[in-house]
Design an enzyme around this catalytic site. Structure first.
Site, PDB file in Angstrom:
ATOM      1  N   LEU A   1     -25.529 -15.025  42.675  1.00  0.00           N
ATOM      2  CA  LEU A   1     -25.784 -14.243  43.881  1.00  0.00           C
ATOM      3  C   LEU A   1     -27.145 -13.577  43.695  1.00  0.00           C
ATOM      4  CD1 LEU A   1     -24.523 -13.367  46.581  1.00  0.00           C
ATOM      5  CD2 LEU A   1     -23.411 -11.483  45.374  1.00  0.00           C
ATOM      6  N   ASP A   2     -28.013 -13.680  44.697  1.00  0.00           N
ATOM      7  CA  ASP A   2     -29.376 -13.154  44.582  1.00  0.00           C
ATOM      8  C   ASP A   2     -29.387 -11.700  44.123  1.00  0.00           C
ATOM      9  OD1 ASP A   2     -30.442 -15.537  45.406  1.00  0.00           O
ATOM     10  OD2 ASP A   2     -30.771 -14.922  47.483  1.00  0.00           O
TER      11      ASP A   2
END
Length: 306
Positions: free
Chosen positions: A39-40
């Site tokens: 997840l960024d």
């Protein structure tokens, strides 16, 4: 003490997925840890972290994802999100919710995406984001992903830079920032992803997440309570209960045969099954294709967990 299961962690914005795994490893003392999908750093939401033997089942977990994405129109950035350099900022005059909903129809089903230069995909051994940091841009091949559902949840009708909230249910490997960028291109005004929240990853939902702070609260739940058992995470796979003899054989990596009539539903060749003994998951196995064994299944272990 070995911990075998999955923590459904609420990743805060500002931490990398690797940082979260490192934090969990430090708090739990469990060396074998790993997340189920990056997840960024700027994003928040569901980040399942597998501990112990659960790291062996990551590839078998359902990998579709759900997101709520904020998209801002009228501006484009070098990274397709709010952290890049602004490339264009001409505003988005006159677009409305109807325009957006009409264009969103073209994103449903199978679509091709060109991975952004900020992705972790490798090009000649180098990750794209490493090349981007060095000021190098390379040609990327389109990748096919599947969008199960995409819908407009809210529209903020700002005169210059309107924004919207999108619900997106997609396959693994989908770049939501690229969907936002491409939607802006279709509308002719440019756009970027201004925030991202992952609301589901496979069977793990946002409402069931735990914060990193909860892992260290003295009065909080104990780790055994917080861990999601491997069997529950793999509930989509049919279960086969074994006797002691079959369980021992599987534990040694050997195939077993079982009569067809003892199973509740018919299995097909190459289908995965969960093999359990007294409620404990001991292995994942595949049904072997053998036309000479119509009254029996031959089960070949593909991942032994004991």
């Amino acid at each position: 003490m070995s911990m075998d299961g999955i923590l459904n962690v609420l990743k805060p914005p500002g931490m990398t997925s690797h940082d979260v795994v490192g934090y969990v490893r430090k708090v739990t003392g469990q060396k074998k840890t790993g997340h189920t999908g990056t997840l960024d750093p700027g994003a928040a939401g569901v980040l399942p972290v597998c501990l112990g033997k659960a790291t062996k089942i990551i590839q078998f977990l359902p990998d579709d994802k759900c997101y709520r994405a904020e998209i801002t129109f009228g501006k484009s950035t070098s990274t397709q999100d709010s952290f890049g350099d602004v490339l264009k900022s001409d505003g988005a005059y006159g677009i409305n919710a109807t325009d957006i909903e009409q264009e969103l129809k073209s994103f449903k089903g199978w679509i091709n995406q060109i991975p952004p230069m900020t992705s972790a995909i490798k090009h000649h051994g180098k990750k794209l984001y490493e090349l981007a940091r060095a000021g190098i841009e390379v040609e990327r091949k389109p990748r096919t992903v599947y969008i199960h559902e995409i819908a407009l949840m809210n529209f903020n009708d700002d005169k210059i830079f309107p924004s919207a909230i999108l619900h997106i249910h997609c396959s693994a490997g989908t770049y939501v920032r690229t969907i936002c960028h491409d939607l802006g291109e279709k509308l002719g005004c440019g756009a970027y992803m201004s925030f991202l929240l992952r609301t589901r990853a496979g069977v793990f939902a946002l409402e069931d997440t735990i914060t990193l702070e909860q892992l260290t609260e003295p009065s909080g739940l104990d780790m055994e309570t917080l861990l999601v058992p491997m069997g529950r995470a793999l509930a989509y796979i049919p279960v086969v209960d074994l006797d002691n003899r079959s369980a021992r054989a599987i534990s040694c990596g050997n195939s077993i045969t079982l009569p067809v009539h003892i199973l509740a539903s018919r299995l097909v060749a190459k289908q995965l099954v969960r093999l359990e003994r007294a409620g404990v998951l001991i292995a994942l196995a595949a049904v072997k294709d053998d036309p000479n064994m119509s009254e029996h299944y031959m089960l070949q272990p593909v991942k032994v967990l004991v």
